[in-house]
Write a protein that holds these residues in place. Structure first.
Motif, short mmCIF file in Angstrom:
data_model
loop_
_atom_site.label_atom_id
_atom_site.label_comp_id
_atom_site.label_asym_id
_atom_site.label_seq_id
_atom_site.Cartn_x
_atom_site.Cartn_y
_atom_site.Cartn_z
N ASN A 232 -34.85 -11.02 -64.71
CA ASN A 232 -35.43 -10.79 -63.66
C ASN A 232 -35.94 -11.91 -63.11
O ASN A 232 -37.25 -12.28 -62.36
N LEU A 233 -34.99 -13.00 -63.33
CA LEU A 233 -35.22 -14.27 -62.38
C LEU A 233 -35.07 -14.71 -61.10
O LEU A 233 -34.05 -15.00 -60.71
N ALA A 307 -40.15 -10.23 -69.28
CA ALA A 307 -39.57 -11.17 -68.49
C ALA A 307 -40.73 -11.67 -67.55
O ALA A 307 -40.48 -12.46 -66.87
N LYS A 308 -41.59 -10.26 -67.49
CA LYS A 308 -42.46 -11.00 -66.39
C LYS A 308 -43.41 -12.07 -66.79
O LYS A 308 -44.22 -13.06 -66.64
N ARG A 312 -40.35 -15.53 -66.94
CA ARG A 312 -40.26 -15.84 -65.49
C ARG A 312 -40.96 -17.28 -65.42
O ARG A 312 -41.08 -18.62 -64.79
N TYR A 315 -39.65 -20.43 -67.50
CA TYR A 315 -39.36 -21.36 -66.46
C TYR A 315 -39.45 -21.42 -64.92
O TYR A 315 -38.34 -22.57 -64.33
N GLU A 316 -40.06 -20.97 -63.87
CA GLU A 316 -40.84 -21.57 -63.16
C GLU A 316 -41.36 -22.99 -63.50
O GLU A 316 -41.18 -23.70 -62.50
N GLY A 344 -33.66 -18.67 -58.24
CA GLY A 344 -33.34 -17.89 -59.57
C GLY A 344 -32.77 -18.53 -60.40
O GLY A 344 -32.16 -19.60 -60.26
#
Length: 424
Positions: A232-233, A307-308, A312, A315-316, A344
């Motif tokens: 979910n990126l 993922a959340k 994410r 990676y951000e 993304g």
């Protein structure tokens, strides 16, 4: 053994032995020596994230202690997975993909790369009616692993994208609708987010495409390896749902499990049935480890929070750090550069507009310094028009440690600066 020569090889074999982007990339990944000076900014390995790896280790330990371990190790699955696992995946994915799925919509493969080697050949090449169908990429650059998967030659078609300036040293590729043509097209393919650029195809453009593909019963294949529902990126972009006419692919690789080789295909029952035949012939069965780990992750509903709250944010933060490092080095060395807006995934797509050598030559110069990158020329399958970006761009992963990113940025900047035309 007598070496295979072109006179004794099929045309397909001869093409496979030519210079392949995906083979070059994976061999770079697999042939590193562990030398402390090696800087691995080329490959697609996800980052090693302790919080995620702890979850995976717990899953692995659960399986190791399971009395049914003998089934995991000693029994074949069905070609695209046993009904129990397919039913579980359908039930779990239905709310995430906005559709009521059944096991007949689900197929498992040893990675989505494995699945696409079948999907692309199902929908392209010589058809039963004698026609020849091609694969259309509505936007390029596109994923490096598609280009060499078809048995038939000359099966890809693409048009140059619009190049949209979005800020200082920033741009984005846009979908050029002007030359969109579905004549002799067997399927339309895109990754979302796009590998290599991190671009995210807007929902309204997908709907525009589907208004035309559905009239001709042309399937749309959407690769969600970096997309929703996991990892979910996709920042704040709208997620993709399943609908008739779409084939979606999900991957466990980018959540941090590339070694288990699990890809999930969601499609109509007829496509799934054909994929089952392909899988039986080409692979016998999907591996067990991935689907057994999937069962734990799905039943405990682990992936949405992972993922959340882990993937994410990690990676951000990595993206922000990498951009600051590379931009600093480029400015110090006087490098002219443009970075595609990374919406993304976990790559940087960088253009050097004044580069006096090809990106492929730049790749080799970097490799001589133990810096591994990926030349951008591999990412334009089916593009027959002249487009300068094919020779000016590279792909970098920003998943590596800060010190490695910094050393890589310094080396890259110095090499580009020494091979940069004064004007172009």
């Amino acid at each position: 053994m007598t070496p295979m020569t072109d006179s004794f090889a099929s045309l397909w074999a001869s093409r496979l032995r030519q210079n392949q982007g995906i083979r070059s990339l994976m061999e770079d990944l697999g042939q590193v020596t562990g030398h402390p000076d090696e800087i691995l900014l080329g490959g697609g390995n996800p980052a090693h994230i302790p919080e995620a790896e702890e979850i995976f280790a717990t899953c692995f330990q659960t399986l190791a202690n399971d009395p049914n371990l003998t089934a995991l190790l000693g029994d074949y699955q069905a070609p695209i997975g046993n009904d129990r696992f397919r039913s579980l995946a359908a039930e779990y994915l239905s709310p995430h993909l906005g559709a009521k799925l059944t096991k007949d919509n689900i197929a498992f493969f040893n990675g989505s790369q494995n699945a696409y080697s079948y999907l692309l050949n199902i929908h392209s090449g010589k058809m039963a009616d004698g026609s020849f169908k091609k694969i259309l990429f509505p936007i390029v650059p596109e994923y490096i692993g598609y280009a060499d998967q078809t048995i038939e030659a000359d099966t890809f078609l693409a048009n140059a994208p619009d190049v949209i300036p979005t800020g200082n040293h920033r741009f984005r590729y846009g979908f050029n609708k002007e030359n969109f043509d579905l004549s002799n097209i067997g399927c339309v393919v895109m990754s979302r987010p796009t590998n290599p650029t991190g671009n995210i195809f807007p929902i309204e453009d997908i709907q525009w495409i589907e208004e035309r593909t559905q009239k001709k019963s042309i399937p749309l294949l959407i690769d969600l390896a970096y997309g929703n529902p996991f990892p979910n990126l996709i920042a704040t972009e709208e997620p993709i749902h399943y609908a008739e006419g779409r084939t979606l692919s999900l991957s466990f690789s980018k959540i941090g499990l590339p070694g288990v080789r699990l890809g999930i295909i969601i499609s109509n029952p007829d496509t799934i049935e054909t994929l089952s035949s392909y899988a039986a012939v080409g692979n016998l069965a999907v591996g067990n480890l991935g689907v057994y780990m999937m069962e734990i992750l799905f039943r405990k509903n682990i992936l949405p929070d992972l993922a959340k709250n882990v993937l994410r944010p990690f990676y951000e933060k990595k993206l922000e750090l990498a951009i600051s490092i590379f931009e600093s080095e480029f400015k110090k060395s006087g490098v002219e550069y443009e970075i595609h807006d990374p919406l993304g995934g976990f790559f940087l797509w960088i253009r050097f507009p004044n580069l006096s050598i090809s990106n492929h030559k730049l790749y080799h110069l970097c490799k001589d310094k133990r810096l591994f990158i990926v030349s951008g020329h591999y990412f334009f399958p089916g593009l027959n028009s002249d487009f300068s970006h094919t020779k000016e761009c590279i792909r970098l992963t920003y998943c590596r440690k800060e010190e490695e990113l910094a050393r890589g940025a310094h080396i890259l900047a110095k090499i580009v600066a020494s091979h940069q035309a004064k004007s172009k």
